[in-house]
Write a protein that holds these residues in place. Structure first.
Motif, mmCIF file in Angstrom:
data_model
loop_
_atom_site.group_PDB
_atom_site.id
_atom_site.type_symbol
_atom_site.label_atom_id
_atom_site.label_comp_id
_atom_site.label_asym_id
_atom_site.label_seq_id
_atom_site.Cartn_x
_atom_site.Cartn_y
_atom_site.Cartn_z
ATOM 1 N N ALA A 39 22.229 50.582 53.424
ATOM 2 C CA ALA A 39 22.400 51.173 52.221
ATOM 3 C C ALA A 39 23.846 51.873 52.460
ATOM 4 C CB ALA A 39 21.373 52.239 52.089
ATOM 5 N N TYR A 40 24.136 52.613 53.674
ATOM 6 C CA TYR A 40 25.417 53.311 53.547
ATOM 7 C C TYR A 40 26.683 52.253 53.478
ATOM 8 C CZ TYR A 40 23.339 57.535 55.611
ATOM 9 O OH TYR A 40 22.695 58.707 55.607
ATOM 10 N N PHE A 41 26.323 51.228 54.172
ATOM 11 C CA PHE A 41 27.452 50.089 54.203
ATOM 12 C C PHE A 41 27.460 49.168 52.879
ATOM 13 C CE2 PHE A 41 27.721 51.066 58.671
ATOM 14 C CZ PHE A 41 28.960 50.888 58.804
ATOM 15 N N ALA A 42 26.536 49.024 52.205
ATOM 16 C CA ALA A 42 26.493 48.772 50.807
ATOM 17 C C ALA A 42 27.254 49.293 49.871
ATOM 18 C CB ALA A 42 25.214 48.470 50.354
ATOM 19 N N LEU A 43 27.211 50.920 50.003
ATOM 20 C CA LEU A 43 27.857 51.698 49.465
ATOM 21 C C LEU A 43 29.238 51.741 49.659
ATOM 22 C CD1 LEU A 43 25.604 54.812 49.267
ATOM 23 C CD2 LEU A 43 26.224 53.155 47.246
ATOM 24 N N ILE A 44 29.693 51.475 50.643
ATOM 25 C CA ILE A 44 31.224 51.457 51.337
ATOM 26 C C ILE A 44 31.743 50.359 50.963
ATOM 27 C CG2 ILE A 44 32.454 51.137 53.614
ATOM 28 C CD1 ILE A 44 30.630 52.960 54.922
ATOM 29 N N TYR A 45 31.244 49.109 51.164
ATOM 30 C CA TYR A 45 31.814 47.930 50.710
ATOM 31 C C TYR A 45 32.003 47.546 49.048
ATOM 32 C CZ TYR A 45 32.690 45.729 55.150
ATOM 33 O OH TYR A 45 33.483 45.523 56.494
ATOM 34 N N LEU A 46 30.817 48.214 48.404
ATOM 35 C CA LEU A 46 30.907 47.862 47.022
ATOM 36 C C LEU A 46 31.827 48.603 46.430
ATOM 37 C CD1 LEU A 46 27.168 47.537 46.171
ATOM 38 C CD2 LEU A 46 28.705 45.688 45.999
ATOM 39 N N PHE A 47 32.136 49.786 46.848
ATOM 40 C CA PHE A 47 33.159 50.842 46.383
ATOM 41 C C PHE A 47 34.666 50.309 46.770
ATOM 42 C CE2 PHE A 47 35.943 54.452 46.965
ATOM 43 C CZ PHE A 47 35.979 54.840 45.761
ATOM 44 N N ALA A 48 34.867 49.767 47.828
ATOM 45 C CA ALA A 48 35.931 49.631 48.473
ATOM 46 C C ALA A 48 36.524 48.273 47.637
ATOM 47 C CB ALA A 48 35.999 49.342 49.808
ATOM 48 N N LEU A 49 35.483 47.261 47.621
ATOM 49 C CA LEU A 49 35.888 45.883 47.043
ATOM 50 C C LEU A 49 35.770 45.976 45.531
ATOM 51 C CD1 LEU A 49 33.527 43.773 49.292
ATOM 52 C CD2 LEU A 49 36.065 43.781 49.342
ATOM 53 N N ARG A 50 35.382 46.829 44.897
ATOM 54 C CA ARG A 50 35.500 47.086 43.301
ATOM 55 C C ARG A 50 36.863 47.362 42.997
ATOM 56 N NH1 ARG A 50 34.989 51.536 39.828
ATOM 57 N NH2 ARG A 50 34.063 50.605 37.833
ATOM 58 N N ARG A 51 37.687 47.996 43.717
ATOM 59 C CA ARG A 51 39.018 48.234 43.391
ATOM 60 C C ARG A 51 39.995 47.303 43.334
ATOM 61 N NH1 ARG A 51 41.061 53.940 45.947
ATOM 62 N NH2 ARG A 51 42.757 53.383 44.365
ATOM 63 N N SER A 52 39.791 46.459 44.402
ATOM 64 C CA SER A 52 40.356 44.983 44.600
ATOM 65 C C SER A 52 40.219 44.128 43.926
ATOM 66 C CB SER A 52 40.221 44.638 46.289
ATOM 67 O OG SER A 52 40.637 45.830 47.017
ATOM 68 N N LEU A 53 38.754 43.932 43.331
ATOM 69 C CA LEU A 53 38.328 42.801 42.309
ATOM 70 C C LEU A 53 38.886 43.066 41.010
ATOM 71 C CD1 LEU A 53 34.483 42.369 43.170
ATOM 72 C CD2 LEU A 53 36.626 41.173 43.954
ATOM 73 N N ARG A 54 38.997 44.775 40.616
ATOM 74 C CA ARG A 54 39.744 44.862 39.181
ATOM 75 C C ARG A 54 41.182 44.612 39.279
ATOM 76 N NH1 ARG A 54 37.812 50.868 37.660
ATOM 77 N NH2 ARG A 54 39.212 50.409 35.968
ATOM 78 N N ARG A 55 41.723 45.055 40.603
ATOM 79 C CA ARG A 55 43.252 44.629 40.682
ATOM 80 C C ARG A 55 43.566 43.162 40.581
ATOM 81 N NH1 ARG A 55 47.015 46.761 45.454
ATOM 82 N NH2 ARG A 55 49.076 46.373 44.754
ATOM 83 N N ILE A 56 42.810 42.160 41.438
ATOM 84 C CA ILE A 56 43.073 41.025 41.215
ATOM 85 C C ILE A 56 42.961 40.352 39.889
ATOM 86 C CG2 ILE A 56 42.380 38.501 42.066
ATOM 87 C CD1 ILE A 56 41.453 39.904 44.642
ATOM 88 N N ASN A 57 41.719 40.765 39.145
ATOM 89 C CA ASN A 57 41.491 40.226 37.644
ATOM 90 C C ASN A 57 42.595 40.374 36.852
ATOM 91 O OD1 ASN A 57 39.028 39.043 38.092
ATOM 92 N ND2 ASN A 57 37.997 40.915 38.024
ATOM 93 N N ARG A 58 43.480 41.649 37.114
ATOM 94 C CA ARG A 58 44.424 42.144 36.224
ATOM 95 C C ARG A 58 45.793 41.482 36.476
ATOM 96 N NH1 ARG A 58 42.848 48.497 35.244
ATOM 97 N NH2 ARG A 58 40.831 48.235 34.322
ATOM 98 N N MET A 59 45.880 40.970 37.747
ATOM 99 C CA MET A 59 47.251 40.640 38.207
ATOM 100 C C MET A 59 47.589 39.194 37.611
ATOM 101 S SD MET A 59 47.193 42.041 42.251
ATOM 102 C CE MET A 59 49.043 41.772 42.415
ATOM 103 N N LYS A 60 48.909 38.974 37.403
ATOM 104 C CA LYS A 60 49.459 37.581 37.020
ATOM 105 C C LYS A 60 49.832 36.887 38.122
ATOM 106 C CE LYS A 60 51.322 39.374 32.635
ATOM 107 N NZ LYS A 60 52.324 39.653 31.753
ATOM 108 N N ILE A 61 50.151 35.688 38.064
ATOM 109 C CA ILE A 61 50.337 34.586 39.272
ATOM 110 C C ILE A 61 51.678 35.304 40.009
ATOM 111 C CG2 ILE A 61 51.146 32.392 39.867
ATOM 112 C CD1 ILE A 61 49.731 31.304 37.748
ATOM 113 N N TYR A 62 52.720 35.555 39.271
ATOM 114 C CA TYR A 62 53.986 36.128 39.947
ATOM 115 C C TYR A 62 53.517 37.452 40.701
ATOM 116 C CZ TYR A 62 58.497 38.140 40.254
ATOM 117 O OH TYR A 62 59.622 38.941 40.759
ATOM 118 N N ASP A 63 52.865 38.283 40.254
ATOM 119 C CA ASP A 63 52.378 39.555 41.051
ATOM 120 C C ASP A 63 51.607 39.306 42.054
ATOM 121 O OD1 ASP A 63 53.448 41.004 38.739
ATOM 122 O OD2 ASP A 63 51.529 41.135 37.780
#
Length: 648
Positions: free
Chosen positions: A159-183
């Motif tokens: 449970a501890y590590f699920a919280l860690i990874y879900l929180f950490a990866l959520r920000r990266s996923l949102r960033r990838i979804n919003r980035m253009k090819i050039y970025d």
């Protein structure tokens, strides 16, 4: 290649390329599981009622650990996204949607984390066995190995590590979804911003931070709570100010000293370091803070270890010790009735501790040592009582000469008492000083056999001296249980209130159980925290250094083409590497070591045997810290040297 195979291949490559990160996550998971095992262990909880708070303390410590490990995972995830942005951008260029690339990045990181948690849980079971063995040894309980998983510990760790990874990866996923090819394609080429952009301001900040660091360290050493808090804040400000301004402060120093600037390879080394620290000052300062916290946690743990050890040994040397200020002989009768009926006593003795008619020896001790008095007179013991107690404890026979008195004191007063050569007069009976003895003799508290020391005189010198307290001491055939200790304490509490406040009951087994519990609840979490802090900090430091492998590889290839000898390149690389890893440790040492010395010096007199033990505590603290640090540094240097220096 299918989507799942691509994820598995990337996860495998990620674990290989960021091996130091993968190993750290495995070790963190192992430590978290091991300490969670203590939380769910019925065997550990049943050792003593003093351990009732252990699960809460472990959970609180784990909460701090989760935040630290979460920071590591979040930082490393962002770092990997930046370094792999061109690869991810290529996937989008080839037709993948941003959501698919984000899912790919999520799956491979989750795969690496999952494998790390599984490996960590397996390793954690072995670490739990080590913790269990140490805990049982503290309570003098036999240890037998039993390899079994705690479902509760596994679920809580997951449970501890699920919280860690879900929180950490959520920000990266949102960033990838919003980035253009050039970025995505050019993210790794973007320059990091400096926190303090103007060189002049950095120079001022550099000087101010040094001043703040000196003031903060001085305030910490004053042993005042409020000033200590202010000092800690100034030291944190010093660390951030120093590293944010390093890129201007140190070059400015060399610019004013051309001879040093161009000596050897100083220009190459310090320009490279200044360039690196220009964009990672905040990270380096944070690592220095973590190292400082690590050393303080380890040092504090060692000081508490000495405190609990001393308390266990010095509180009482008897299995049962009862002192009553009901001066009549009958003041101990209530205790004796219970003991005679319920406890198998091997040997016991009743006696009194007496008051002298002056405080000459106390004044001498008070003036020449770190000592606080309890009485306005010296404390005395009859020679016959002293000899009987020594025999009961199994101590060696003492030499008793007519017309002499004996001094029995705590070890830290031995040198001082051996130098005392004045005669002692009690009710007109004059005696010359005799030998000094220092075995454990229940002398750490006011109602023991003297506070720190006692003067042993012939019986005839005490015929008219008043009794301070009546005392009963006993040795039992077997160690007493906590229930028995509680029953004896209940007798004290049930006595008349005018007397109960003065009675003292020491049961060695109960004191040992209490100190062992305090050891588990204070020292275990401190070292738990220190281990994770060290691993996380040095992992981020290593990732930062290895991230510039390509740039330094090109730099040294150019130097090779210009004719620099390989030995010279190796020397430059080693100095560059050593300075980079030393930079966050040096301010940490300068801050934490005085703190540890101040903490050790603040203990009551007699807890430490002398300055030598305090130096030993500092030495063990540094050994524990650098044992982990050097392993990471050596692994990083081996990889760095292999990849950076040109092969010939």
């Amino acid at each position: 290649m299918t989507f799942s195979k691509l994820s598995a291949r990337n996860a495998k490559r990620q674990a290989r390329d960021y091996l130091v990160y993968f190993v750290t996550i495995v070790m963190a998971a192992a430590l978290i599981y091991a300490f969670n095992g203590l939380v769910f262990s019925e065997e550990i909880r049943n050792l003593s009622h003093f351990l009732d708070s252990l699960p809460l303390i472990i959970v609180l410590a784990s909460t701090v650990i989760i935040c630290i490990v979460g920071w590591l995972v979040s930082y490393t995830t962002r770092f990997m996204l930046t370094k792999r942005s061109r690869e991810l951008g290529t996937y989008v260029l080839l037709g993948m949607e941003n959501k698919q690339v984000a899912r790919l990045f999520f799956q491979e990181n989750l795969m690496v984390g999952g494998i790390a948690i599984v490996c960590g849980t397996l390793l954690g079971n072995l670490l739990f066995q080590a913790l269990r063995a140490v805990t049982l040894a503290l309570f003098h309980v036999p240890y037998t190995f039993s390899f079994s998983f705690s479902i509760g510990a596994v679920l809580l760790t997951a449970a501890y590590f699920a919280l860690i990874y879900l929180f950490a990866l959520r920000r990266s996923l949102r960033r990838i979804n919003r980035m253009k090819i050039y970025d995505l394609l050019y993210l790794d080429r973007q320059n990091e911003n400096e926190a303090v952009k103007k060189s002049g301001r950095r120079r001022i900040l550099f000087v101010v931070s040094i001043i703040l660091g000196i003031i903060g360290t001085v305030l910490l050493l004053l042993r005042n709570l409020m000033l200590g808090i202010i000092g800690a804040a100034l030291i944190i400000a010093f660390l951030y100010g120093f590293f944010l301004s390093f890129s201007s402060g140190v070059p400015d120093y060399f610019d004013k000293r051309p001879a040093k600037k161009f000596a050897g390879n100083n220009l190459l080394i310090f320009r490279s370091l200044a360039s690196k620290l220009t964009t990672m000052g905040v990270i380096m300062a944070t690592i220095a803070v973590l190292f400082t916290a690590t050393l303080i946690a380890e040092g504090t743990g060692m000081v508490f270890n000495a405190l609990f050890q001393s308390r266990t040994e010095q509180t009482t040397c008897f299995d049962i010790y009862i002192a009553s200020n009901g001066w009549e002989e009958a003041s101990l009768d209530d205790y004796m009735a219970y003991i005679d009926e319920n406890i198998d006593v091997r040997a016991d003795y009743r006696y009194g501790v007496y008051a002298a008619d002056n405080d000459t020896v106390t004044q001498y001790v008070e003036a020449n040592s770190d000592y606080w008095r309890n009485f306005e007179f010296d404390t005395l013991m009859a020679m016959s009582d002293y000899l009987a107690l020594r025999e009961m404890l199994g101590y060696s026979t003492v030499e008793v000469l007519d017309g002499q008195y004996i001094i029995h004191c705590q070890p830290y007063l031995e040198g001082l008492m051996s130098s005392y050569n004045k005669p002692l007069t009690v009710d007109g009976y004059e005696m010359a000083p005799g030998k000094v003895y220092t075995e454990h003799f229940t002398q750490s508290l006011w109602d023991g056999n003297g506070r720190g020391f006692i003067l042993v005189v012939p019986n005839e010198a005490l015929t008219t001296r008043p009794v301070i307290h009546r005392t009963y001491a006993a040795m039992t055939e077997t160690p007493l249980s906590e229930a028995t200790a509680t029953a004896i304490s209940d007798i004290r509490d049930a006595k008349d209130k005018s007397i109960a406040g003065y009675d003292t009951v020491f049961i060695k087994a109960a004191i040992q159980a209490e100190n062992a519990s305090m050891y588990a609840m204070i020292i275990f979490p401190l070292f738990y925290l220190a281990l994770v802090l060290t691993m996380v900090a040095v992992t981020i430091l290593t990732i930062q250094l290895l991230s510039d492998t390509d740039r330094y590889q090109r730099q040294y290839a150019l130097l090779d083409n210009l004719g620099m000898e390989r030995r010279e390149m190796e020397r430059s690389l080693f100095r560059q590497f050593a300075i980079f890893y030393a930079m966050p440790t040096l301010p940490s040492l300068l801050i934490s070591l005085p703190f540890i010395f101040a903490l050790g010096s603040a203990l009551d007199a007699g807890v430490l045997t002398g300055i030598g033990q305090l130096w030993a505590i500092v030495g063990i603290t540094l050994t524990l810290f650098f044992a982990i640090y050097i392993v990471y540094v050596f692994a990083a240097y081996t990889s760095y040297r292999k990849n950076v220096l040109p092969s010939r």
